[in-house]
Design a protein around this motif. Structure first.
Motif, short mmCIF file in Angstrom:
data_model
loop_
_atom_site.label_atom_id
_atom_site.label_comp_id
_atom_site.label_asym_id
_atom_site.label_seq_id
_atom_site.Cartn_x
_atom_site.Cartn_y
_atom_site.Cartn_z
N VAL A 140 0.83 -1.22 0.00
CA VAL A 140 0.00 0.00 0.00
C VAL A 140 0.86 1.25 0.00
O VAL A 140 0.46 2.29 -0.55
CB VAL A 140 -0.99 0.02 1.19
CG1 VAL A 140 -1.98 -1.12 1.08
CG2 VAL A 140 -0.26 -0.02 2.53
N ASN A 141 2.03 1.17 0.60
CA ASN A 141 2.91 2.35 0.57
C ASN A 141 3.37 2.66 -0.86
O ASN A 141 3.61 3.81 -1.20
CB ASN A 141 4.11 2.16 1.49
CG ASN A 141 3.79 2.52 2.93
OD1 ASN A 141 3.02 3.46 3.18
ND2 ASN A 141 4.33 1.78 3.89
N LYS A 142 3.48 1.62 -1.67
CA LYS A 142 3.83 1.85 -3.08
C LYS A 142 2.70 2.59 -3.80
O LYS A 142 2.92 3.27 -4.79
CB LYS A 142 4.12 0.52 -3.80
CG LYS A 142 5.47 -0.08 -3.46
CD LYS A 142 5.88 -1.16 -4.44
CE LYS A 142 4.93 -2.32 -4.41
NZ LYS A 142 5.36 -3.43 -5.30
N LYS A 143 1.46 2.42 -3.29
CA LYS A 143 0.29 3.00 -3.94
C LYS A 143 -0.03 4.41 -3.41
O LYS A 143 -1.00 5.02 -3.84
CB LYS A 143 -0.93 2.10 -3.70
CG LYS A 143 -0.79 0.68 -4.24
CD LYS A 143 -0.90 0.67 -5.74
CE LYS A 143 -0.88 -0.74 -6.28
NZ LYS A 143 -1.03 -0.76 -7.75
N ARG A 144 0.76 4.89 -2.46
CA ARG A 144 0.43 6.13 -1.75
C ARG A 144 0.20 7.29 -2.71
O ARG A 144 -0.79 8.03 -2.60
CB ARG A 144 1.56 6.46 -0.77
CG ARG A 144 1.30 7.74 0.06
CD ARG A 144 2.37 7.89 1.11
NE ARG A 144 2.10 9.03 1.97
CZ ARG A 144 2.45 9.12 3.23
NH1 ARG A 144 3.06 8.11 3.80
NH2 ARG A 144 2.20 10.21 3.94
N GLU A 145 1.09 7.50 -3.66
CA GLU A 145 0.98 8.64 -4.57
C GLU A 145 -0.25 8.52 -5.46
O GLU A 145 -0.90 9.52 -5.79
CB GLU A 145 2.25 8.75 -5.43
CG GLU A 145 3.50 9.14 -4.65
CD GLU A 145 3.30 10.44 -3.89
OE1 GLU A 145 2.74 11.41 -4.47
OE2 GLU A 145 3.69 10.50 -2.70
N GLU A 146 -0.55 7.28 -5.89
CA GLU A 146 -1.72 7.08 -6.73
C GLU A 146 -2.99 7.48 -5.96
O GLU A 146 -3.87 8.18 -6.49
CB GLU A 146 -1.83 5.60 -7.16
CG GLU A 146 -0.64 5.11 -7.98
CD GLU A 146 -0.69 3.61 -8.18
OE1 GLU A 146 -1.77 3.03 -7.92
OE2 GLU A 146 0.33 3.01 -8.58
N TYR A 147 -3.08 7.08 -4.70
CA TYR A 147 -4.26 7.40 -3.90
C TYR A 147 -4.37 8.90 -3.64
O TYR A 147 -5.46 9.48 -3.64
CB TYR A 147 -4.23 6.64 -2.56
CG TYR A 147 -4.70 5.21 -2.70
CD1 TYR A 147 -6.01 4.86 -2.40
CD2 TYR A 147 -3.84 4.21 -3.16
CE1 TYR A 147 -6.45 3.55 -2.54
CE2 TYR A 147 -4.26 2.91 -3.31
CZ TYR A 147 -5.57 2.58 -2.99
OH TYR A 147 -6.01 1.29 -3.13
N TYR A 148 -3.24 9.52 -3.44
CA TYR A 148 -3.27 10.96 -3.19
C TYR A 148 -3.79 11.70 -4.43
O TYR A 148 -4.55 12.66 -4.33
CB TYR A 148 -1.88 11.46 -2.81
CG TYR A 148 -1.85 12.97 -2.57
CD1 TYR A 148 -2.59 13.53 -1.51
CD2 TYR A 148 -1.13 13.81 -3.42
CE1 TYR A 148 -2.59 14.90 -1.30
CE2 TYR A 148 -1.13 15.18 -3.20
CZ TYR A 148 -1.87 15.73 -2.13
OH TYR A 148 -1.87 17.10 -1.93
N SER A 149 -3.38 11.21 -5.61
CA SER A 149 -3.85 11.84 -6.85
C SER A 149 -5.36 11.74 -6.96
O SER A 149 -6.06 12.71 -7.31
CB SER A 149 -3.18 11.16 -8.04
OG SER A 149 -3.71 11.65 -9.24
N ILE A 150 -5.89 10.54 -6.67
CA ILE A 150 -7.36 10.36 -6.73
C ILE A 150 -8.05 11.22 -5.65
O ILE A 150 -9.09 11.84 -5.89
CB ILE A 150 -7.69 8.86 -6.53
CG1 ILE A 150 -7.12 8.04 -7.73
CG2 ILE A 150 -9.20 8.65 -6.40
CD1 ILE A 150 -7.11 6.55 -7.49
N PHE A 151 -7.42 11.23 -4.48
CA PHE A 151 -7.94 12.05 -3.37
C PHE A 151 -8.06 13.52 -3.80
O PHE A 151 -9.07 14.18 -3.56
CB PHE A 151 -6.99 11.89 -2.18
CG PHE A 151 -7.27 12.83 -1.03
CD1 PHE A 151 -8.30 12.58 -0.12
CD2 PHE A 151 -6.50 13.98 -0.84
CE1 PHE A 151 -8.56 13.44 0.94
CE2 PHE A 151 -6.75 14.84 0.22
CZ PHE A 151 -7.77 14.58 1.12
#
Length: 1587
Positions: free
Chosen positions: A1221-1232
């Motif tokens: 999930v830490n690898k996905k952090r930036e992707e989630y922030y973009s969607i956020f």
């Protein structure tokens, strides 16, 4: 016609009007003749006539278009009926003319009143005169064809053209050149009544000459009368009563022909000496020049007259002849009187009404009377001194220059002793060459124990001989020859012809004298033998005979000896690798001379008959030049075998118009080869471009008496039989007893060919059979021959140790078709007998039989002929032919087949990799739930069909198809089995993935749940903050707080182990099982141990001893580690290797990168290895100690440690929730962010899809690029673009370049591991070197293709599904499921019901994907490429899987690896070249000396032995197969070539090996000094020669 028209314009027109009309009329007749024979504007070339054509295979009477060709073909076969061939006539002129009358009116007397229907019919039916055919062809022939024609006419005992008027200009030509090759022999009685044999070139012979001519027209035939004087049974001169004669002849008037009578030394000879007879055709009054020349040069003039009348227009000429002191015989046509002598030396004989026999006898007596009183002699060569005639060889500049050059050469021979010329003029082929030949045979048959030292010493000796040869001065004779041959190629053929003519002339007299001495001495010796006289006189006569025999051998001097000298100059220069100072051209150009000679039709010596040796270096170089000049040509090799003087060369010369020496005293020595070109039209019927005829010295040759043995005959027979696609076995007569010796030799040769997989055909020729027409007799002869052959097969089979019982078991042979009976050569008694026409018919029949066989053969390429010669001779040198024969051609063809097999197998593997990848994706996407074998086979069908087509074309159309055919079936089976194995293995792997998919569903579901939970919570936070925080910092802070708290809350069912220790787990499990073995202190790598003796103990100690004694023996065995046999060591090594390979596959099947690691995997490995060890103990007579099992497990796991650890790291990165999930952090922030800024659900859903596709895209791109890269390297990478042998060659070169001893030991001890390591290094190097130009562009291209496919799937889903987001997602994922691991389950848990704008969704994906792709591309580099891929998907592993599925069996002596690319292949193991024993640890028994022996030279030794078991008796290396076991599975061919690579290795790493094995290279193991001369560069370069 143009060739005559130019000369016609030069004639002076000084004739009357009537003469001009007659001249024009005659010219038209001549033009019509040339036109009807299709000879207008045509020059007939000897080279064209001698080529094998359709015309040469039939000689029936034919139409005018083929008339001249049929005439020439019959003449070339020495068929004197060539003059009598009939032209096919049309029905119009074929039948007699008649008038139609009724039966009632018929009257017998009307016949006498009947007249021809018309003159026109008569003229139409007029046939072409046979002599006009002969002379028309003669006029149109080039100088070489003219010479050949005249030589053949002479052999047919026909008169020869002496003075030839030009057809149009009437200029007289004396064709002296055409007589130059005619040598004749005859016998005369001297004053002591002794018979003296004479052999002379006919142009040099001084003989009386009788000149016949006529004035006016006479009724009697002058030519027929002359025939009755010379040979009443043969028409030496063509006359009006001969078959085929016609009333008109247009080219004969003014022609002078000459023939000779040759006495036989008997009392009934018509003339006691050789006499020439000249015949002037036509009215002598019209041919004054011819008349003047010949009446001046004649010994006797014979004139035919209609009557003696002073008013006759020729009366003055007759009067002058009468007044002349020269004898004159007048034959009066209208006179009936007997012989009258009006004046001394003048005779008159009437012809009218005379009995022909009486007349002939009277004339003969008159001529003899004249000759007895005349001392005048005629020499043909002297005709050239006459004025106003053209001499052919003087008018031709090339011919003249060729003669001058040859005369300059011959001037050097003046006043030289013929028996000493070769020794002084040709020193390179004398004693030194004979010594070298003898020593080379000894080299190939080593005897001593110190084998390599002995071989090295002999090679040094051979080199010293070559150096001495090199130091020999080149005599001026040879200097001139080489210079002349290089100066002007155009005159070379003349030059060689002249030189041959002059050498024959120079030697013939002395050889004749020597033969006479030999006959006298032999006769005296026979008388002494009959009287049982063993006195000093007998010994003296015996010594005298031997000396004459040596002189005869020394006196034989021809072109073949000159070319032999050039060959030895070349070989000596090649050996020392520098040019001779007195050689004006570079030695490398010398083979070019011989190649040119062969192309021009000259024979070349293949085997030196004096040294009984083949100069292989020279012959190979000549054939290389021949290949360069002619290109990729196929030859059909026709060999001939037979006893001496059985007519082999004569038969070949008659059949093909060749030039093999046939004169007495010039029997063929050794073997010669000559090329015959196949015409273009004929090439459509046969599969080759040339016939190569190999003529051999006779078996049981008298000249070799004293040094000839059965072995020599066997050697010669085996060589030529092996060389030939067909062998003619020439037998003189029919007596089986006479044939028995030669037949056993021949049968043994064919038996050897069968055992080495060569399959020549054969035809038996019985010569000199008295009645060849008797069918019953022939049938009986065939039956007796078959019986004899079967009997000989039985005898030969015992010698060769095989089971064949009859000849048909050895070779395909039809006794009805393949046995020919030849009539005797001469029709009567020589020297005046012409060739027997039946013999000529037999020649033609044999030619047709040969071509019938040849049409079924593809012959062989010239390059293959070269290899065949080398292989045959090498095997014969080692004596044990079958054991020694190394078929280089077959080996090279098999290597070519292996390379093609490698391509076919790669095509199948590559196709299945694509299918496997697609199905793997579908399994992961849960699109399929089972994998059927039928589906995989369907997917492979197209590739399989292409491979089958490629195989079919290769086996049928390749230039070596005839050799390849023997492996066609086995390779078709192997490809089928390979395909089935690939399908089964792929199905197994995919089914494992199916099982593992189900097992890891929980892990995947948890990971998806974590992702989706975070997504939903971040979405809720975004909606909450949407209207409360507008600045980015606030949003970022809020998101970071949310993220930290959320990650902490991610539940873990089981704690993830970040670090694993495989060796610790192994030791733990082994420690529980084997407490007696100290596993903690383990440091033995079982793959590198020197011996396995310490790991085994005897299974069965003696039964009748006490338990204490048994225990004692066991303790002693364990303490001293009793040495195991080499065979047992090899078996254990093979077992260890196989277990290692199988455990590698097990570890791969665990799929740790997807499933994670569990200590149970190690337990499975231990259990498997334990089972295998138990099974192995059941097969052998010993037991493995516990230490063996422990070391084997630890060694295997140590090797696998890196691979397992790396795969587990990939699993952790993919499945540890926190890491993931830490690898996905930036992707989630973009969607956020997008939610916070009010983006629609469709837009955000599009971005989520793109983000979730990122990892599948990356994996797909890496996997696809890896496959593409492996495919590219198979094509472009030098070490990987062939078969396994090619890869090994590259490995050996690299090892030599790096000079790393440890790597060498790794290669020798564990070759498979070294190959894998080398492939990995090669791939790593390729990726690094080619990343920017090949790897990166491929990845970019694959990304582009994926992007297009994704957008195409999104567009089609939007187009066809525009209401339900669930259906849209299903359609989208199905379309990309082949390429990507991405399915609906990856989105489960995400709320997307509110997505309703599918066009916006598509647009968002179109905008977002490029950024995703760019991000993936930006991470491409040489470091990430291997890290991102699972082991089994890496290009190096794909290539390892391809290259390492082959044979890994090592030679039991030197550990060289079998190079067969097929695992579990049929037949023996083999390698292109073996190694020295020492690097493998072999040493001499009872010493500490490491061995310097090499397998290929050891098996050539008749004394060297080895111990395959310590307790057993030694086994001779040459009988190594008798040791059984692994030894029996290898084919090691004796080979004494240099093998610089391993010799260089031994001296370069001597100290390292001595340290490694604690032994030394001393004593018997001393490294020969010659080895130390090899440089590293020479070692590396030698690999290209031997591999």
């Amino acid at each position: 016609m143009e060739i005559f028209v130019r000369e016609l314009h030069l004639t002076r027109r000084r004739t009357t009007k009537m003469d001009q009309i007659n001249t024009q009329k005659k010219r038209r007749l001549i033009e019509d003749l040339f036109h009807s024979l299709h000879l207008n504007n045509k020059r007939l070339c000897a080279a064209e006539i001698l080529q094998l054509s359709a015309h040469s295979l039939h000689s029936h009477e034919s139409c005018a278009e083929e008339f001249n060709k049929i005439f020439l073909q019959k003449l070339l076969t020495m068929d004197y009926r060539a003059r009598y061939i009939q032209m096919k006539e049309t029905s119009k002129n074929h039948h007699a003319s008649y008038r139609d009358t009724s039966e009632d009116e018929a009257d017998i007397f009307d016949i006498f009143k009947a007249k021809p229907l018309s003159n026109e019919v008569n003229s139409e039916s007029e046939r072409i005169h046979p002599m006009d055919v002969q002379m028309a062809v003669f006029h149109c022939a080039d100088v070489f064809l003219k010479q050949l024609m005249v030589t053949k006419l002479s052999q047919c005992q026909y008169a020869l053209p002496l003075l030839v008027p030009h057809p149009f200009t009437r200029q007289i030509e004396f064709p002296l050149w055409t007589f130059r090759q005619i040598n004749k022999s005859w016998k005369i009685r001297n004053k002591n009544n002794e018979i003296i044999s004479q052999i002379q070139p006919i142009y040099k012979a001084k003989t009386p000459m009788v000149f016949f001519f006529r004035f006016g027209s006479v009724s009697s035939s002058k030519s027929q009368l002359m025939n009755s004087l010379i040979n009443e049974k043969h028409n030496t001169f063509f006359h009006r009563n001969c078959s085929g004669s016609s009333r008109t002849r247009v080219l004969m008037d003014g022609l002078v022909e000459i023939a000779w009578f040759y006495p036989s030394g008997t009392y009934d000879d018509k003339f006691s000496e050789c006499v020439a007879f000249c015949n002037l055709h036509g009215d002598a009054g019209d041919h004054e020049k011819q008349l003047q020349i010949l009446t001046e040069m004649s010994s006797v003039n014979v004139v035919l007259l209609p009557q003696l009348d002073k008013s006759d227009r020729h009366a003055e000429k007759i009067q002058n002849l009468f007044r002349n002191g020269k004898p004159l015989i007048c034959l009066i046509a209208e006179d009936e009187s007997d012989v009258t002598v009006p004046k001394k030396g003048k005779f008159k004989i009437g012809l009218k009404g005379r009995n022909q026999s009486d007349l002939s006898e009277e004339l003969r007596r008159a001529i003899n009377d004249c000759l007895s009183k005349s001392s005048s002699t005629f020499r043909l060569e002297d005709v050239s001194k006459q004025e106003d005639i053209r001499v052919d060889e003087e008018d031709d500049n090339d011919c003249r220059r060729g003669r001058e050059a040859a005369e300059q050469m011959m001037s050097l021979l003046e006043k030289k002793d013929l028996t000493e010329i070769k020794e002084s003029f040709l020193p390179h082929q004398g004693k030194l060459w004979h010594q070298w030949s003898q020593k080379n045979k000894e080299l190939h048959r080593p005897q001593g124990d110190e084998l390599e030292m002995e071989i090295s010493e002999k090679k040094k000796y051979l080199k010293r001989i070559r150096e001495r040869q090199y130091e020999c001065n080149i005599h001026n004779f040879m200097v001139f020859f080489i210079k002349d041959m290089h100066l002007c190629n155009e005159k070379n053929r003349y030059y060689l012809k002249w030189l041959g003519i002059f050498l024959d002339e120079y030697t013939s007299k002395d050889i004749s004298v020597l033969h006479h001495k030999y006959d006298e001495t032999w006769s005296a010796l026979v008388k002494l033998k009959e009287n049982n006289d063993k006195s000093e006189q007998f010994k003296s006569e015996q010594a005298k005979l031997n000396k004459i025999s040596e002189d005869l051998q020394a006196a034989t001097f021809g072109l073949e000896h000159i070319m032999r000298e050039i060959g030895q100059i070349y070989e000596s220069c090649s050996s020392v690798k520098k040019n001779k100072k007195d050689l004006q051209v570079h030695f490398s150009s010398l083979p070019n001379l011989a190649a040119e000679m062969m192309i021009s039709g000259f024979p070349l010596e293949l085997m030196d008959g004096d040294a009984a040796h083949v100069p292989v270096i020279w012959i190979s170089a000549v054939l290389d030049k021949l290949i360069h000049k002619l290109g990729k040509q196929r030859v059909f090799v026709l060999s001939v075998l037979g006893i001496q003087s059985s007519g082999k060369s004569t038969m070949l010369n008659a059949m093909f118009g060749l030039q093999f020496a046939v004169s007495a005293g010039r029997c063929t020595r050794g073997a010669f080869m000559q090329l015959i070109r196949v015409s273009d039209e004929m090439k459509t019927q046969v599969n080759f471009d040339y016939i190569l005829v190999v003529d051999t010295e006779g078996l049981r040759a008298l000249e070799l008496a004293g040094r000839s043995t059965r072995d020599h005959d066997n050697e010669l027979a085996t060589f030529v039989v092996g060389l030939g696609n067909m062998t003619l076995i020439n037998i003189f007569g029919e007596n089986p007893a006479e044939m028995q010796d030669i037949l056993q030799i021949v049968v043994q040769a064919f038996l050897r060919m069968k055992k080495v997989k060569l399959s020549p055909s054969c035809v038996f020729v019985h010569q000199n059979v008295s009645d060849v027409t008797a069918r019953a007799k022939n049938m009986d002869g065939r039956r007796r021959l078959q019986d004899t052959l079967d009997k000989m097969t039985n005898l030969a089979a015992k010698d060769e140790v095989c089971d064949e019982e009859c000849f048909s078991d050895v070779i395909r042979f039809d006794v009805q078709q393949d046995v020919m009976y030849f009539a005797q050569l001469w029709e009567g008694s020589p020297p005046m007998a012409p060739p027997n026409p039946k013999y000529c018919e037999n020649i033609q029949e044999l030619k047709e039989t040969i071509m019938s066989h040849a049409s079924e053969s593809r012959g062989m390429m010239l390059k293959d002929l070269k290899h065949r010669i080398e292989d045959l001779w090498e095997a014969l040198l080692i004596e044990r032919f079958v054991f020694s024969f190394r078929n280089s051609l077959e080996i090279s063809v098999y290597r070519k087949l292996e390379t093609e097999y490698s391509k076919w197998s790669w095509s199948l593997r590559n196709a299945m990799m694509e299918t496997e990848n697609k199905l793997h994706n579908q399994i992961e996407n849960e699109s399929i739930h089972e994998v059927k074998e039928t589906y995989l086979q369907r997917e492979m069908k197209n590739t399989s069909d292409e491979v089958k087509k490629s195989m079919s074309e290769f086996f049928e159309k390749d230039t070596d198809a005839t050799i390849l055919i023997q492996w066609k079936t086995s390779f078709q089976i192997k490809i089928k089995e390979l395909q089935e194995n690939i399908v089964r293995e792929t199905q197994r792997k995919l089914n494992e993935i199916l099982q593992q998919r189900d097992l890891k569903k929980k892990i995947d579901a948890q990971r998806t749940q974590h992702e989706n939970t975070l997504y939903e919570k971040s979405k809720e936070l975004a909606l909450y903050l949407k209207y409360k925080a507008n600045d980015e910092k606030t949003l970022k802070r809020e998101f970071d707080d949310f993220w930290e708290q959320s990650v902490i809350k991610i539940p873990r069912d089981t704690p993830v182990v970040r670090d694993i220790d495989i060796i610790r787990d192994v030791k733990f499990l082994l420690g529980d099982i084997y407490k007696s073995v100290p596993v903690d202190d383990w440091n033995y790598d079982i793959f590198t141990v020197e011996s396995y003796s310490g790991y085994v103990i005897s299974k069965n100690p003696p039964k009748r001893v006490s338990k204490r004694v048994r225990l004692f023996f066991r303790n002693v065995a364990e303490k001293f580690k009793c040495t195991r046999s080499k065979e047992e060591e090899a078996r254990i090594k093979s077992f260890v290797t196989d277990v290692s390979q199988q455990t590698d596959k097990m570890i791969q099947s665990f799929n740790i990168s997807k499933m994670g690691y569990n200590i149970s995997y190690i337990q499975q490995l231990i259990d498997y290895i334990k089972t295998r060890v138990a099974e192995q103990e059941g097969r052998v007579k010993y037991m493995f100690k516990n230490e063996f099992f422990v070391d084997l497990v630890l060694s295997i796991c140590m090797r696998a440690n890196k691979m397992i650890t790396e795969q587990y790291r990939m699993f952790i990165n993919a499945n540890d929730p926190e890491i993931y999930v830490n690898k996905k952090r930036e992707e989630y922030y973009s969607i956020f962010q997008k939610y916070c800024h009010g983006s629609t659900s469709a837009a955000i859903f599009g971005e989520i899809i793109c983000q979730k596709l990122k990892e599948p895209i990356e994996q797909s791109v890496y996997k696809k690029t890896a496959r593409d890269l492996a495919d590219e390297m198979r094509s472009n990478c030098e070490s990987l673009n062939g078969n396994r042998s090619n890869l090994e060659k590259r490995i050996l070169k690299t090892l030599a370049e790096e000079e790393d001893f440890d790597k060498y030991m790794n290669y020798i001890k564990t070759p498979r591991d070294h190959f894998k390591s080398s492939i990995r290094d090669e791939v790593s190097r390729y990726i690094t070197d080619k990343f920017s130009v090949s790897v990166f562009p491929k990845m970019k291209e694959n990304i582009k293709l994926l992007q297009q496919k994704i957008m195409r799937a999104a567009h089609q889903s939007t187009e066809f599904v525009n209401r339900d987001v669930g259906l849209w997602l299903k359609s989208f994922t199905q379309q990309i499921s082949d390429e990507l691991i991405f399915s609906e389950k990856d989105i489960i848990g995400l709320k997307h019901d509110d997505v309703d704008d599918f066009e916006l969704l598509e647009d968002v994906m179109r905008q977002e994907l490029p950024a995703i792709m760019f991000e993936i591309s930006s991470r491409f580099n040489t470091e990430t490429f291997p890290v991102k891929l699972d082991y089994k998907h890496r290009p190096d592993e794909l290539l390892i899987d391809h290259f390492c599925q082959c044979c890994w069996v090592q030679c039991p002596f030197c550990k060289a690896i079998c190079t067969n690319t097929i695992e579990n292949h049929d037949g023996d193991h083999s390698v292109p070249f073996h190694r020295v024993f020492g690097p493998n640890g072999w040493f001499y028994k009872t010493t500490t000396n490491l061995s310097v022996d090499i397998c290929t030279s050891a098996v050539a030794s008749s004394t060297l032995s080895f111990y395959h078991r310590p307790s057993d008796k030694p086994v001779l290396f040459k009988e190594y197969r008798s040791a059984g076991g692994v030894y029996a599975d290898w084919r090691i061919t004796p080979d004494l070539s240099e093998l610089p690579y391993w010799k260089w290795f031994v001296w370069r790493f001597q100290k390292d090996m001595e340290k490694q094995y604690n032994k030394t290279f001393e004593g018997r193991g001393k490294i020969p000094d010659e080895w130390r001369k090899f440089s590293k560069q020479e070692a590396i370069e030698s690999l290209d020669q031997y591999m």
